[in-house]
Design an enzyme around this catalytic site. Structure first.
Site, PDB file in Angstrom:
ATOM      1  N   ARG A  45     -21.427  -6.988 -33.324  1.00 27.21           N
ATOM      2  CA  ARG A  45     -20.055  -7.417 -32.856  1.00 27.21           C
ATOM      3  C   ARG A  45     -19.416  -6.517 -31.679  1.00 27.21           C
ATOM      4  NH1 ARG A  45     -17.740  -7.116 -39.008  1.00 27.21           N
ATOM      5  NH2 ARG A  45     -18.641  -9.280 -39.843  1.00 27.21           N
TER       6      ARG A  45
ATOM      7  N   ARG B 245     -12.958  -7.464 -31.361  1.00 30.11           N
ATOM      8  CA  ARG B 245     -11.627  -7.071 -31.340  1.00 30.11           C
ATOM      9  C   ARG B 245     -11.134  -5.737 -31.123  1.00 30.11           C
ATOM     10  NH1 ARG B 245      -9.824 -10.121 -37.030  1.00 30.11           N
ATOM     11  NH2 ARG B 245     -12.048  -9.207 -37.560  1.00 30.11           N
TER      12      ARG B 245
ATOM     13  N   ARG C 133      -9.479 -13.563 -25.638  1.00 27.24           N
ATOM     14  CA  ARG C 133      -8.997 -14.514 -26.950  1.00 27.24           C
ATOM     15  C   ARG C 133      -7.918 -15.065 -26.780  1.00 27.24           C
ATOM     16  NH1 ARG C 133      -6.999 -16.812 -30.780  1.00 27.24           N
ATOM     17  NH2 ARG C 133      -7.631 -16.741 -32.865  1.00 27.24           N
TER      18      ARG C 133
ATOM     19  N   ASP D 120     -20.717 -17.759 -33.240  1.00 24.36           N
ATOM     20  CA  ASP D 120     -20.173 -17.788 -34.539  1.00 24.36           C
ATOM     21  C   ASP D 120     -21.532 -18.314 -35.468  1.00 24.36           C
ATOM     22  OD1 ASP D 120     -17.691 -17.057 -36.409  1.00 24.36           O
ATOM     23  OD2 ASP D 120     -18.835 -18.885 -37.472  1.00 24.36           O
TER      24      ASP D 120
ATOM     25  N   TYR E  73     -21.310 -20.483 -47.507  1.00 21.92           N
ATOM     26  CA  TYR E  73     -19.845 -20.853 -46.582  1.00 21.92           C
ATOM     27  C   TYR E  73     -19.773 -22.494 -46.891  1.00 21.92           C
ATOM     28  CZ  TYR E  73     -19.459 -16.321 -44.304  1.00 21.92           C
ATOM     29  OH  TYR E  73     -19.219 -15.072 -44.257  1.00 21.92           O
TER      30      TYR E  73
END
Length: 355
Positions: A27, A31, A40, A77, A154
């Site tokens: 990552r 963020r 973003r 992703d 998921y």
């Protein structure tokens, strides 16, 4: 083919000599970086960011403009494959990923097919090609996918979960249905990673994020067995070099020996196992990637250096170590602390290499 200016990441994965221990962060484009948050916001939403090659390239390279990292990782992703299968991926505010059409039955599984990698997932391959071109051989590019078991959780749950009630319910009550789902996902992941390699990914990583929630018997049957199939089916030579494969089962350090026999070149470690003990268990069969607790980055730069020194000493002399966090960097980490971490790895690791 652009000459690779810094290949210590690839050499370490193959346990070849390096001058210092290479380092990157899971990552690393994310963020915690203000420039990522700005991009973003420009994209408008997360999926648009992932599906626009120019923006995916921009955020992939952002951490390399800040830090002397030894690898870039494709910004994407892990749920791109189930999205391409038509399950209606969306991201709910504060809830994470969700699917409009979960997979709950044998009939649901029967409707699934392997996506076309150039049509349904062409935006990923376009991003890989664009990133490689923009990198200009600066560092290698890592491609990746979620593992079949992780993707299946998921898809069955319809999104994130802490209990895995539906996924494990299918495992115990309808294992044949789950195996059919894992089979189609295995074929899809194999094609997906090979398409990334063909587009320019120079190493690939399988993220088995939820492998660690399984029992030993079920991990072997429902996760590791399918990752073995994927690894066996991957392109391992491209552009005149070997394409290393990293397998990372979060929470799965108890199964290192079995993972080391999977055909992978390297194993990712979370922070729950001392890396020296891990090295003693796998010997020279595979390289190791990891494994500092991401929360160490909340500490002072001095404390970060101490932890880096401890992990380097625990691993010991020689190649075969790619320094990383034990999982992704947290969004509230100070970027200056990430810089201190990366600098410490390069500065402190040199004595562990060479004569």
């Amino acid at each position: 083919m652009t000459e690779l200016k810094n290949d210590r990441f690839l050499r370490a994965l193959l346990r070849e000599p390096v001058d210092v221990t290479p380092v990157w962060m899971m990552r690393q484009a994310g963020r915690y970086l203000p420039e990522y948050r700005a991009t973003r916001a420009k994209a408008g939403d997360f999926l648009t960011l992932c599906k626009t090659p120019e923006l995916a390239t921009e955020v992939t390279l952002q951490p390399l403009e800040r830090f002397p990292l030894d690898a870039a990782i494709l910004f994407s992703d892990i749920l791109t494959i189930p999205d391409a299968m038509g399950l209606g991926l969306y991201f709910a505010e504060g809830e994470g990923p969700r699917f409009e059409t979960p997979v709950r039955s044998a009939a649901d599984v029967a409707r699934l097919g392997v996506p076309d990698m150039q049509q349904d997932l062409g935006y990923v391959m376009d991003a890989v090609r664009m990133i490689r071109q923009t990198l200009g051989g600066r560092v290698p590019l890592i491609g990746f996918s979620g593992s079949p078991w992780t993707l299946a959780t998921y898809m069955i749950e319809g999104g994130s979960t802490k209990e895995f009630a539906r996924a494990k319910g299918m495992l115990y009550e309808a294992p044949e249905t789950l195996h059919r789902l894992l089979d189609v996902l295995t074929r899809a992941v194999t094609d997906y990673l090979n398409a990334q390699i063909d587009a320019g990914a120079q190493a690939v990583m399988i993220f088995d994020t939820w492998g660690g929630v399984l029992t030993t018997r079920d991990y072997e049957a429902f996760s590791l067995a399918y990752m073995r199939h994927i690894i066996k089916g991957l392109t391992r030579e491209h552009e005149g070099r070997r394409v290393p494969v990293i397998l990372f089962s979060k929470g799965g350090c108890q199964w290192l020996e079995a993972q080391a026999d999977s055909g992978a070149d390297a194993l990712g470690l979370d922070w729950t196992l001392d890396i020296g003990r891990a090295r003693a268990r796998v010997g020279d069969r595979v390289a190791l990637q990891g494994n500092m607790d991401p929360c160490v980055l909340y500490a002072s730069p001095e404390r970060i250096r101490e932890e880096v020194a401890f992990i380097l000493e625990s691993y010991g002399k020689g190649s075969g170590h790619v320094f990383n966090l034990g999982h992704g960097i947290h969004q509230h980490v100070n970027p200056d602390h990430a810089a201190a971490f990366i600098d410490a790895v390069h500065e402190l690791s040199a004595p562990w290499h060479g004569e």
